[in-house]
Design an enzyme around this catalytic site. Structure first.
Site, PDB file in Angstrom:
ATOM      1  N   CYS A 113       0.865  -1.171   0.000  1.00 39.20           N
ATOM      2  CA  CYS A 113       0.000   0.000   0.000  1.00 39.20           C
ATOM      3  C   CYS A 113       0.905   1.225   0.000  1.00 39.20           C
ATOM      4  CB  CYS A 113      -0.903   0.001   1.229  1.00 39.20           C
ATOM      5  SG  CYS A 113      -1.954   1.464   1.339  1.00 39.20           S
TER       6      CYS A 113
ATOM      7  N   HIS B 149      -9.887   1.924   2.155  1.00 41.71           N
ATOM      8  CA  HIS B 149      -9.375   3.260   2.495  1.00 41.71           C
ATOM      9  C   HIS B 149     -10.524   4.227   2.762  1.00 41.71           C
ATOM     10  CE1 HIS B 149      -5.072   2.927   2.022  1.00 41.71           C
ATOM     11  NE2 HIS B 149      -5.210   2.340   0.841  1.00 41.71           N
TER      12      HIS B 149
ATOM     13  N   HIS C  56      -9.341  -3.353  -1.581  1.00 47.38           N
ATOM     14  CA  HIS C  56      -8.253  -2.619  -0.916  1.00 47.38           C
ATOM     15  C   HIS C  56      -8.534  -1.117  -0.951  1.00 47.38           C
ATOM     16  CE1 HIS C  56      -3.890  -1.864   0.040  1.00 47.38           C
ATOM     17  NE2 HIS C  56      -4.225  -0.706  -0.526  1.00 47.38           N
ATOM     18  N   GLU C  57      -8.894  -0.606  -2.125  1.00 44.42           N
ATOM     19  CA  GLU C  57      -9.128   0.841  -2.259  1.00 44.42           C
ATOM     20  C   GLU C  57     -10.394   1.263  -1.514  1.00 44.42           C
ATOM     21  OE1 GLU C  57      -6.751   2.652  -3.208  1.00 44.42           O
ATOM     22  OE2 GLU C  57      -5.581   0.998  -4.029  1.00 44.42           O
TER      23      GLU C  57
END
Length: 186
Positions: free
Chosen positions: A108, A154, A150-151
């Site tokens: 990341c 965030h 994953h994004e």
């Protein structure tokens, strides 16, 4: 191993110098739930994110996605770079996910030289608005599903380090371009 970690640290210092806009683990903005945005705000932010991601790829040789909190913007936008194409996700939401999972040692941009072995769903269904204002809904699987998860994490205030399996955080001394999805931890 120590020599490799030292080299990675020197490389990370270069990244820190070249990308002052990037936020790293420990920054409070990375812990906030992102706010929804208008189409115009999403487009403007996606242009900035795309610029940073492409510059990062040129400097580091890798990088597939970047979310607004990673540049200090508590907004629900992320971009990906897949198949030589940038794609923008405005106000994305995962609305369905598989029970079946896989593992992958994720890097990341906000985790520096640390990697996290994470377990994520094999497929997801995501909804978002694209830059034309069209509402999109798509089922994706494999690496693309992992990237989107994953994004999207965030935007919920989570880093890959937070979602690592027990004992799954390590220095990223492996070649990230050779990492593969796995059905088990080993």
């Amino acid at each position: 191993m120590i020599k490799t970690i030292k080299a990675k640290t020197i490389g990370f210092k270069k990244i820190l110098d070249e990308f002052p806009e990037v936020r790293y683990a420990g920054d409070p903005v990375l812990r906030q739930v992102a706010k929804t945005v208008s189409l115009q705000e999403g487009i403007k932010l996606s242009e900035k994110l795309g610029d940073v991601l492409m510059r990062f790829r040129k400097a580091a040789g890798y990088g597939r996605g970047f979310a607004a909190p990673q540049i200090g913007e508590n907004k629900a936008v992320f971009v990906t770079f897949v198949d030589d194409q940038l794609q923008t996700f405005i106000n994305p939401k995962i609305i369905e996910r598989s029970r079946e999972t896989n593992y992958y040692r994720e890097l990341c941009l906000s985790s520096g030289i640390m990697a996290a072995d994470t377990e994520r769903s094999e497929w997801i269904v995501m909804e978002w608005m694209d830059v034309s204002g069209k509402k999109r809904r798509e089922k994706v699987e494999g690496f693309l599903a992992r990237l989107y998860q994953h994004e999207e994490a965030h935007l919920r205030g989570k880093l890959n380090l937070d979602e690592a399996v027990d004992g799954g955080i390590e220095f990223a001394i492996f070649d990230p371009l050779k990492e593969q999805l796995r059905k088990s931890r080993n």
